[in-house]
Design a protein around this motif. Structure first.
Motif, short mmCIF file in Angstrom:
data_model
loop_
_atom_site.label_atom_id
_atom_site.label_comp_id
_atom_site.label_asym_id
_atom_site.label_seq_id
_atom_site.Cartn_x
_atom_site.Cartn_y
_atom_site.Cartn_z
N SER A 65 0.83 -1.21 0.00
CA SER A 65 0.00 0.00 0.00
C SER A 65 0.86 1.26 0.00
O SER A 65 0.46 2.31 -0.49
CB SER A 65 -0.94 -0.01 1.20
OG SER A 65 -0.17 -0.04 2.37
N LYS A 66 2.10 1.14 0.55
CA LYS A 66 3.00 2.32 0.55
C LYS A 66 3.44 2.65 -0.87
O LYS A 66 3.62 3.80 -1.22
CB LYS A 66 4.23 2.01 1.41
CG LYS A 66 3.94 2.07 2.90
CD LYS A 66 5.17 1.66 3.69
CE LYS A 66 4.78 1.49 5.15
NZ LYS A 66 5.80 0.80 5.91
N GLU A 67 3.61 1.61 -1.67
CA GLU A 67 4.08 1.84 -3.05
C GLU A 67 2.98 2.42 -3.93
O GLU A 67 3.23 3.30 -4.74
CB GLU A 67 4.57 0.50 -3.62
CG GLU A 67 5.23 0.66 -4.98
CD GLU A 67 5.85 -0.64 -5.46
OE1 GLU A 67 6.34 -1.42 -4.63
OE2 GLU A 67 5.85 -0.86 -6.68
N GLU A 99 -10.70 -1.79 -9.03
CA GLU A 99 -9.95 -0.55 -8.89
C GLU A 99 -8.66 -0.80 -8.09
O GLU A 99 -7.59 -0.33 -8.45
CB GLU A 99 -10.82 0.48 -8.17
CG GLU A 99 -10.26 1.89 -8.23
CD GLU A 99 -11.12 2.86 -7.45
OE1 GLU A 99 -12.36 2.74 -7.52
OE2 GLU A 99 -10.55 3.70 -6.75
N TYR A 100 -8.84 -1.60 -7.04
CA TYR A 100 -7.68 -1.91 -6.18
C TYR A 100 -6.59 -2.64 -6.97
O TYR A 100 -5.43 -2.25 -6.97
CB TYR A 100 -8.17 -2.77 -5.00
CG TYR A 100 -7.06 -3.41 -4.19
CD1 TYR A 100 -6.23 -2.64 -3.38
CD2 TYR A 100 -6.85 -4.79 -4.23
CE1 TYR A 100 -5.23 -3.23 -2.64
CE2 TYR A 100 -5.84 -5.39 -3.48
CZ TYR A 100 -5.03 -4.59 -2.69
OH TYR A 100 -4.03 -5.17 -1.95
N PHE A 109 -8.87 -0.64 1.61
CA PHE A 109 -9.37 -1.83 0.94
C PHE A 109 -8.32 -2.95 0.93
O PHE A 109 -8.65 -4.12 1.07
CB PHE A 109 -9.80 -1.50 -0.50
CG PHE A 109 -10.57 -2.61 -1.16
CD1 PHE A 109 -11.91 -2.82 -0.91
CD2 PHE A 109 -9.94 -3.47 -2.04
CE1 PHE A 109 -12.61 -3.85 -1.50
CE2 PHE A 109 -10.62 -4.52 -2.64
CZ PHE A 109 -11.96 -4.70 -2.38
N ASN A 110 -7.07 -2.56 0.79
CA ASN A 110 -6.02 -3.58 0.74
C ASN A 110 -5.93 -4.38 2.04
O ASN A 110 -5.82 -5.59 2.04
CB ASN A 110 -4.66 -2.97 0.39
CG ASN A 110 -4.19 -2.00 1.43
OD1 ASN A 110 -4.95 -1.14 1.86
ND2 ASN A 110 -2.96 -2.14 1.86
N ALA A 111 -6.05 -3.65 3.17
CA ALA A 111 -6.00 -4.34 4.47
C ALA A 111 -7.20 -5.27 4.60
O ALA A 111 -7.10 -6.37 5.15
CB ALA A 111 -6.00 -3.31 5.59
#
Lengths: 159, 267
Positions: free
Chosen positions: A89-91, B10-11, A98-100
């Motif tokens: 997610s930092k990149e 989207e993700y 949403f990623n978590a």
């Protein structure tokens, strides 16, 4: 022949990377898998049907197999250098969490979710690719959704 | 509110390989393909060769394991008596080569020459496949003096019929080793053989007793243990065959319990 490969490579590399990432949730493993998949394709391209749909299907199936093989290896079971050190997610600077949230999805649901929600395959097509029964796929999708829903509700309660 | 599917797409659409990495991968595949292929076969070759070597080593190990164990055992049990008496017996395992008895050591203590006796005992216990048919011969022991071996058989303390006539210096006696084997576990009819060693004209004999040790030979899979000792049980020899190996234990300050313990340890 090289032009054909270049065309396929540039067209599908991101998709394959995403598929690998959806399973491994690890940048470096995903890069390795991508390289292995395209290397296999490069060596076998003469024996694979030139139909693009077939090529895509071959790449997807090979990627899934490579992902599974990776987690079968004793090395991977015993050693894990990067999982806790690298946060994707930092990149990519995601705006929401949403990623978590998607990370909570157990491994066995990830490929099916990706094929269903990202590629837009039907459950029947997923069944052909993964060689899992269609009813099982539907069940896993439902269970996966339930898990994610419970996660979301849990997070909201915390807030 | 966005649908899950839209969020998902989207993700993942944000996740992609950077161009530099793509070039590296493409270059690895296309330009270094031959190198990778060679590496692949090289790796396969190394793995296959190593596997064959390991299999050969394991195979050789299995084939020679018995010999190796025997060699190690031989080495471990070859204990020489030390000067300070800490090892109070000498244990030599040699098969089928008969150990050269440490004559000097015994003579120093007992003045008994057991050389010939030992050879005969060894010979017959070694070839114990048909032990019932074997006999051993006792002859005069040394050419340089007048010493003669007399042998008497005792059965439950009573003189047995076979007694070597006195003064028959070259008499041979067929003495069946079944005396030692047949009655090994039957205490009441066990026979004890006694050898009298000394000059024929002299009453000052040294007596060597040959007995069997009371041990369950079937349970411990050993031959009968021939146990030879002098009057004071000062010099002791024991012979038995276990697992096709002749065990020849001899020395001083050694008793039956120690020999039996030794056999228990073996089994």
């Amino acid at each position: 022949m090289q032009n054909w490969f270049e065309n396929i490579f540039s067209k599908y590399i991101d998709d394959i990377y995403r598929l690998a990432y959806s399973y491994t949730h690890n940048k470096y493993d995903s890069e390795d898998i991508v390289q292995r998949v395209f290397l296999k394709y490069y060596n076998k391209q003469n024996t694979i049907n030139k139909n693009e749909f077939e090529v895509k299907k071959w790449l997807v199936v090979t990627t899934i197999n490579e992902c599974k093989d990776l987690f079968k290896s004793i090395w991977k079971k015993k050693v894990n250098f990067f999982n806790n050190e690298y946060d994707i997610s930092k990149e990519y600077k995601f705006e929401d969490d949403f990623n978590a949230y998607i990370d909570k999805l157990p491994k066995k649901y990830r490929i099916i979710f990706h094929l269903y929600y990202y590629y837009g395959y039907t459950t029947k097509e997923i069944s052909t690719i993964t060689k899992i029964k269609e009813s099982t796929i539907r069940q896993r999708l439902a269970r996966g959704r339930k898990i994610l829903k419970l996660e979301r509700e849990g997070e909201n309660e915390k807030v | 509110m966005k649908k899950f599917k839209d969020n998902y797409q989207e993700y993942y659409s944000k996740i992609k390989l950077n161009e530099q990495k793509k070039d590296v991968i493409f270059n690895n595949i296309v330009n270094n393909n031959e190198k990778y292929r060679k590496m692949y076969w090289h790796k396969k070759f190394v793995v296959v060769t190593c596997s064959i070597l390991v299999i050969c080593l394991i195979g050789t190990g299995v084939v020679f394991a018995k010999d190796i164990v025997k060699t190690i055992k031989n080495h471990l049990y070859s204990l020489e008596p030390s000067d300070n008496g800490s090892n109070n017996y000498k244990c030599v395992i040699k098969a089928p080569i008969i150990n050269n008895f440490n004559d000097e050591y015994l003579i120093e203590n007992t003045k008994i020459d057991l050389n010939e006796l030992q050879k005969d005992l060894n010979k017959h216990i070694l070839h114990n496949e048909n032990i019932e048919d074997k006999s051993f011969t006792v002859v005069n022991t040394t050419k340089n003096d007048n010493r003669i071996i007399y042998a008497k058989l005792y059965k439950n303390g009573i003189d047995a019929p076979k007694i070597i006539p006195e003064a028959s210096s070259n008499t041979t006696l067929d003495m069946n080793l079944s005396f030692l084997t047949r009655y090994a576990t039957q205490e009441d009819i066990r026979e004890i053989i006694e050898f009298e060693v000394g000059k024929c004209s002299d009453d000052n004999f040294d007596i060597i007793h040959i007995d069997t040790l009371d041990i369950d030979v079937y349970l411990y899979k050993t031959s009968t243990i021939a146990y030879a000792y002098d009057d004071l049980e000062f010099v002791v020899k024991a012979f038995f065959v276990y697992d096709d190996i002749l065990y020849n234990i001899n020395g001083s300050i050694i008793n039956r319990t120690m020999i039996i313990d030794f056999i228990y340890d073996l089994t």
